[in-house]
Each structure stands twice: as structure tokens, then as C-alpha cells.
Design an enzyme around this catalytic site. Structure first.
Site, PDB file in Angstrom:
ATOM      1  N   GLY A 148       6.274  33.873  14.337  1.00 15.58           N
ATOM      2  CA  GLY A 148       7.059  34.045  12.960  1.00 15.58           C
ATOM      3  C   GLY A 148       8.643  33.832  13.357  1.00 15.58           C
ATOM      4  CB  CYS A 184       4.673  32.976  19.389  1.00 14.73           C
ATOM      5  SG  CYS A 184       6.547  32.509  19.558  1.00 14.73           S
ATOM      6  CE1 TYR A 185       9.060  39.200  15.259  1.00 12.80           C
ATOM      7  CE2 TYR A 185       7.089  39.912  14.352  1.00 12.80           C
ATOM      8  CZ  TYR A 185       8.528  40.215  14.607  1.00 12.80           C
ATOM      9  OH  TYR A 185       8.974  41.415  14.178  1.00 12.80           O
ATOM     10  CG  HIS A 244       2.927  28.646  18.651  1.00 14.62           C
ATOM     11  ND1 HIS A 244       2.993  29.224  17.525  1.00 14.62           N
ATOM     12  CD2 HIS A 244       4.429  28.707  18.970  1.00 14.62           C
ATOM     13  CE1 HIS A 244       3.907  29.879  17.338  1.00 14.62           C
ATOM     14  NE2 HIS A 244       4.835  29.541  18.299  1.00 14.62           N
ATOM     15  CD  GLU A 294      -0.674  28.747  16.855  1.00 17.97           C
ATOM     16  OE1 GLU A 294      -1.325  28.944  17.879  1.00 17.97           O
ATOM     17  OE2 GLU A 294       0.185  28.965  16.270  1.00 17.97           O
ATOM     18  CB  SER A 341      -9.525  14.185 -11.346  1.00 13.40           C
ATOM     19  OG  SER A 341      -9.873  14.581 -10.088  1.00 13.40           O
ATOM     20  N   GLY A 376     -11.599  12.791  -8.127  1.00 11.81           N
ATOM     21  CA  GLY A 376     -10.967  13.223  -6.763  1.00 11.81           C
ATOM     22  C   GLY A 376     -11.937  14.041  -5.978  1.00 11.81           C
ATOM     23  CB  VAL A 377     -12.121  14.880  -2.577  1.00 11.96           C
ATOM     24  CG1 VAL A 377     -12.896  15.764  -1.433  1.00 11.96           C
ATOM     25  CG2 VAL A 377     -12.180  13.615  -1.987  1.00 11.96           C
ATOM     26  CG  ASP A 378      -9.627  18.904  -3.794  1.00 11.02           C
ATOM     27  OD1 ASP A 378     -10.093  18.470  -2.927  1.00 11.02           O
ATOM     28  OD2 ASP A 378      -8.382  19.097  -3.729  1.00 11.02           O
ATOM     29  CB  SER A 379     -12.113  17.645  -9.576  1.00 10.20           C
ATOM     30  OG  SER A 379     -12.212  16.388  -9.845  1.00 10.20           O
ATOM     31  CE  LYS A 396      -8.369  16.515  -0.140  1.00 12.52           C
ATOM     32  NZ  LYS A 396      -8.078  16.682  -1.389  1.00 12.52           N
TER      33      LYS A 396
END
Ligand code: XMP
Length: 523
Positions: free
Chosen positions: A59, A86-87, A180, A182, A233, A235-238, A379
Site C-alpha cells: 500500500g 511490502c506495506y 512484490h 505477485e 451483446s 461479447g464474452v461476458d454477456s 476475465k
């Protein structure tokens, strides 16, 4: 199985830019985790959440500052492994009796090297797979540093600016690093997370097959025998949300696919055929091209275009939804990054919500409740779930496409003739990218038709036609982007094909603007 039955890991967020990456690394190890801002993690929350392990994120604050963020002390009394980053390392040391000092020439930003020290075999395998001798490349981003260790802790690695770069109290299973692990610039960092969750006893019970089963049950429990509508739509999500809800409640789901006449070549037909004919979903193809195109005819201001499309979209969707008797739920493909409450140091936590949601505001207006079965997913997990649900790979891997469609790829006045030319040029361009095997390396690629006509010569005649711009970018999340470095041969071949195959275009340019300062779309 609901989420509370999964073994859960708690990430306490202190506002690092990369906290989400911690969650990504853990999900890759099939561990279910949630990110919560430090100020919402109360002792009562901990009792309710029952984490099997805790990670304290990095942070921007400074531990020596009065009022800097702290987790509740009860975290260290849960009897579960704790990892500080870290923090998170510094706050852990300070709260457990160590000391953190400001700067004094020990700041490290960017690439650094950590030299392991001490008896690494005390670490129960936490350091497995990393260098036990020599040095390990890591990514640092700190001004302060731990100057005195808390009782029980030992040093297991140092860097030039962080004498206590790796510390641990193995008896309590407390681990802490100044760097870090990650981020990609710590090449073996993922191993530290894998080893940590193994020590914490996670079985890796978070899988897409398991998620699918549990999400289907949750949708059934929520929806009962009511009807659900979904704005599909393509799109992938819908698409993934619709496929999942269909699996849960079958014909209780009706999808409305609003065709605003601003889609790509053959797109509407492809989407409708796939969902209606191949997947047996109930899809209403709202053919409202005329409505949208006549409202947009001659409009050139980008914001007016967006507002007109947004308003009509809601009107059209509502009109079709009103015809579906008994509809009580609206499905949305909201993802986890849209719902994570991010920490803001200027006045409490703030909620980040996707700014351009095409059906925003609709649930309240229509008195509908939301079904958001992807709320816990990133995603790439949505893509994995799409695969699990047997959506074709070519569909799951599609580049993002904006709600306002080709309208914002036609800078200046919109005309039907220009949209037709644009559709053809875009199809040739994407075909080129696919033929050259580049599609999956690119975040998004498209063509924009420019509001200028230029002089050319074809055969023996003069032409006076439109110019188009090719756009292709690499990106991780669409927030920043870089132009894709096509070879000159590829660009030359593509320009020739577009000019030969698309009447109305006689000049092709390549857009080499990154974001920032540009945006991905032209409007
Ligand atoms: P920009 O142009 O802002 O785009 O760099 C970033 C990403 O967002 C997409 N985009 C939209 N998506 N509705 C959407 O659903 C919109 O109004 C919209 N505007 C931009 C864009 O395609 C890119 O992926």
C-alpha cells in the site's frame, strides 16, 4: 457448495496498485480468495469469514505516520498462516513488536536482487523452487524499511536496501517479504504464493467445474421459477453469463440481442445463429437498425453519438423486455474487478464500477432484480468458464467490442454508406490478422473510417475516396495500451488488400498512438 464452504483466503487490501494480482496468483493455484479493504476487516468480519490464511497487501501509506492503516490485531490471533507483502510486512512487524523506519537512503524501486540467508529449511518449504544460494530477482517498491524485527522473527533474505527483505516466524506460520512476489518482474514469485497456500493446507478446491456446479445451484436458488432477461451483446461476458443461466433455468431465460445496425460484417447473424440454433437459447433478435441509424444520420459529435445510442438502447431493451411476462430478473455479466472495493486514502473506501454499462440504470427503472453470476470471476476465469460450458474457442477469445459499435469508429458524420465501407475494410483487416496468426497476440484490432477523402490513382483513372486507419493494440485491461508492432510487410500487404477489395477506400494509414495519450477507440 456456496463460497463459505470453500476453503477461503482473505487478502486485506491496503491500497496497492497490484493487490488484484495477488488474487490472480492464488486463483491460479485453485484457491478461493477475496480482497477486502483493511477498514472493513473488523473482528466480527473475521469471525464470519473464517479465513484459512491471510495475506496483507502492499500500500502507499507509511507505517511510521500517525493514523496509517492497520488491520485488527485479532488477525494475528486466528492461529492461521499470515503473509505480509511490502506495506503488509511492515505493518505486521510494527504491530508484533518490531520497528519500521522511514527512507534514509534505503528506498528501492524496480528491479532488485535478494540474497537468501539463514536456515531456509526452517521455512517448511515456503522457499521451495527459489534460489537457496546466489540471488533471486525481485521487484521492489518501498521507501520505508523494517529496522528491527519483531520477537520470534528471523531473517531469511536481504537486499541492498532491505536488510530484512525476507522474514518469518516459522513457529507461528507468519511470513513476510519486502518485495512484490505477485508481479511478473519477480519471475519466481508465484512459487511463494503456491508454497504459502500449501503450508496453509489448501486443497485447491476452487475449479471451474466446481464453480459451474455451484453457480448453477445459486442461480436456481435465487431465481426460483421466475423469468430472467439478459441483454446479449455477443461479447464474452454477456455470452458466458447467458450460457450459465440457461444451464441453470433453461427456458426461463430470454435473451434480447439489440441490433443497432452498428455491428461488424455478419456479426448479428453469427451471434443469433450460435445462441439460438446451436445452444437452443430463447433469443429475441431486436432488429432496430432503422431506429438507430436514422437517429444518428449526420451526427458527428462523439458524445451525442454515445448518448443517442445509450438512450435508444435502453428504450429498445425495455420495449422488448416489457413483452416478456413475469420477468423479474435482469442478468448482467459484471466481473470481480468491477465489484472490488478499492481503498482510497482521501476519504474511505470507494467502489469502482464499470463506467459504460449499456443497461446501467435499467434494473431500478424496471423494478428488476439483478442476477450476476460472474461477480466472483476475473476475465480469464470467465473465458475458462466459457470453455467449460462448451462455447466455441473462437468466440471466447474474441477481442472486446464497444457497446456503441462502429459509430465510434466512424469519426465525423455517420452515414450508412460509410458504415458499409467500414464493415468491409474491417473484415479484410481482421482476416489478415487471423491469416498471419496474430489475433491472439493482440488485445483489440479494428479499422476506423476517416472523415477525409484523398486523391489516388487506380488503373489509369483518378480516385477520390475515403482514407481508413488501422488500429491494433496490446493491453492487459484496456486501461493502458501500446500499438502493436506489425511488420512493414504485413502492413503493406493489408493496405493493398483493403484498397483492392473495398470500393470506397483508396488510402490506408496505421495508428501508432499508445494509451495514454490516445484512447483505444477513435472517439
Ligand atoms: P478507450 O477508447 O476508452 O477504450 O481507450 C477502452 C476499452 O473500452 C471499450 N469501450 C467501450 N465498451 N461501451 C463499451 O462496452 C463503450 O461505450 C465503450 N467505449 C470504449 C473499447 O473498445 C476498449 O476495449
Amino acid at each position: 457448495m456456496d463460497q463459505s464452504q470453500h476453503q477461503r483466503l482473505l487478502i486485506v487490501d491496503f491500497g496497492s496498485q497490484v493487490t488484484q494480482l495477488i488474487a490472480r496468483r492464488l486463483r491460479e493455484s485453485n484457491v478461493y480468495c477475496e480482497i477486502h479493504p483493511f477498514n472493513l476487516v473488523t473482528p466480527e468480519f473475521l469471525t464470519e469469514f473464517r479465513p484459512r490464511a491471510v495475506i496483507l497487501s502492499g500500500g502507499p501509506a507509511s507505517v511510521p505516520d500517525a493514523g496509517s492503516p492497520r488491520p485488527p490485531a485479532e488477525i494475528f490471533e486466528l492461529g492461521v498462516p499470515v503473509l505480509g507483502i511490502c506495506y503488509g510486512q511492515q505493518v505486521m512487524q510494527q504491530m508484533l513488536g518490531g520497528e519500521v523506519l522511514r527512507g534514509e537512503g534505503t528506498a528501492e524501486f524496480g528491479r532488485a536482487y535478494v540474497t537468501p540467508a539463514g536456515k531456509l529449511d526452517l521455512l517448511e518449504g515456503w522457499f521451495d523452487g527459489l534460489e537457496s544460494t546466489g540471488r533471486e530477482q525481485v521487484w521492489m517498491s518501498h521507501g520505508d524499511h523494517v529496522a528491527k524485527l519483531a520477537p520470534g522473527f528471523e531473517v531469511f533474505g536481504t537486499s541492498p536496501g532491505a536488510p530484512f527483505a525476507i522474514t518469518a516466524d516459522p513457529s507461528r506460520h507468519f511470513y513476510a517479504v519486502q518485495f512484490h512476489p505477485e508481479v511478473h518482474h519477480t519471475p519466481k514469485g508465484a512459487r511463494l504464493y503456491e508454497n504459502f497456500v500449501r503450508i496453509a493446507g489448501f486443497d485447491g478446491d476452487w475449479t471451474m467445474a466446481g464453480y459451474r456446479e455451484q453457480a448453477v445451484q445459486a442461480i436456481r436458488d435465487q431465481v426460483g421459477d421466475a423469468k430472467v432477461i439478459c441483454a446479449l451483446s455477443g461479447g464474452v461476458d454477456s455470452s458466458v453469463a447467458a450460457a450459465l443461466i440457461h444451464e441453470a433455468v433453461g427456458d426461463q431465460l430470454t435473451c434480447v440481442f439489440v441490433d443497432h445496425g452498428l455491428l461488424r460484417l455478419n456479426e448479428a447473424q453469427e451471434v443469433v445463429t450460435m445462441f439460438r440454433d446451436h445452444m437452443n437459447l430463447h433469443v429475441i433478435h431486436a432488429e432496430e437498425q432503422e431506429l438507430f441509424l436514422s437517429a444518428l444520420e449526420g451526427v458527428s459529435d462523439p458524445e451525442t453519438k454515445r448518448k443517442t445510442i445509450g438512450r435508444l438502447f435502453i428504450e429498445v431493451f425495455q420495449k422488448y423486455a416489457d413483452g416478456i411476462e413475469g420477468a423479474r430478473f435482469l442478468a448482467q455479466g459484471t466481473l470481480y474487478p468491477d465489484v472490488i472495493e478499492s481503498v482510497s486514502f482521501s476519504g474511505g473506501p470507494s467502489v469502482t464500477i464499470k463506467s459504460h454499462h449499456n443497461v446501467g440504470g435499467l434494473p431500478e427503472k424496471m423494478g428488476l432484480k439483478l442476477v450476476e453470476p460472474l461477480r466472483e470471476l476475473f476475465k480469464d476465469e470467465v473465458r475458462a468458464l466459457g470453455k467449460e460450458l462448451s462455447l466455441p474457442p473462437s468466440f471466447i477469445g474474441r477481442h472486446p467490442f464497444p457497446g456503441p459499435g462502429l459509430a465510434i469508429r466512424c469519426p465525423g458524420e455517420i452515414t450508412r454508406a460509410k458504415l458499409d465501407i467500414l464493415r468491409k475494410a474491417d473484415a479484410v483487416y481482421i482476416d489478415q490478422i487471423r491469416r498471419h496468426g496474430l489475433y491472439d497476440d493482440i488485445w483489440q484490432a479494428f479499422c476506423a473510417i476517416l472523415p477525409v477523402r484523398t486523391v489516388g490513382v487506380m488503373g489509369d483513372g483518378r480516385t477520390y475516396d475515403y482514407a481508413c486507419a488501422l488500429r491494433a493494440v496490446t493491453s492487459v485491461d484496456g486501461m493502458t495500451a501500446d500499438f502493436y508492432p506489425f511488420s512493414h510487410e504485413f502492413l503493406g500487404e493489408t493496405a493493398t488488400r483493403i484498397i483492392n477489395e473495398v470500393p470506397g477506400i483508396n488510402r490506408v494509414t496505421y495508428d501508432i498512438t499508445s494509451k495514454p495519450p490516445g484512447t483505444i477507440e477513435w472517439e
